[in-house]
Scaffold this motif. Sequence first.
Motif: not given
Length: 90
Positions: A8-16, A20-23, A29-40, A82-85
């Motif tokens: 979560t910290y890295i995703i925020r730090k990199l402004n992702l 964008e991650i899902a693509k 995007t639902g799975l990415v959201s669940q991963i980010q929100n620590h769902y289940n 790395f480039k995106i950072f």
Amino acid sequence: MKNEEKLTYIIRKLNLSTKEIAKKLEISTGLVSQIQNHYNGKLRKVHLYAISNAYDIPMDIFEDESINSKSTIDYMLKQASFKIFEKNYK
């Protein structure tokens, strides 16, 4: 610091965005959201490897339990060069 918190910290730090991650990973995007929100407990090591590979994030951040501070993560991200950072780092 747990891997979910590190990610979560890295995703925020990199402004992702979830979209964008899902693509880039070719997942919903639902799975990415669940991963980010620590769902289940959705975050798996395969997700960490995929995201790390896609954005050139050092896997050591997640594998080394002694890495548990934001300043250490920041340092490792800077060293990775790395480039995106470089585009988003302030």
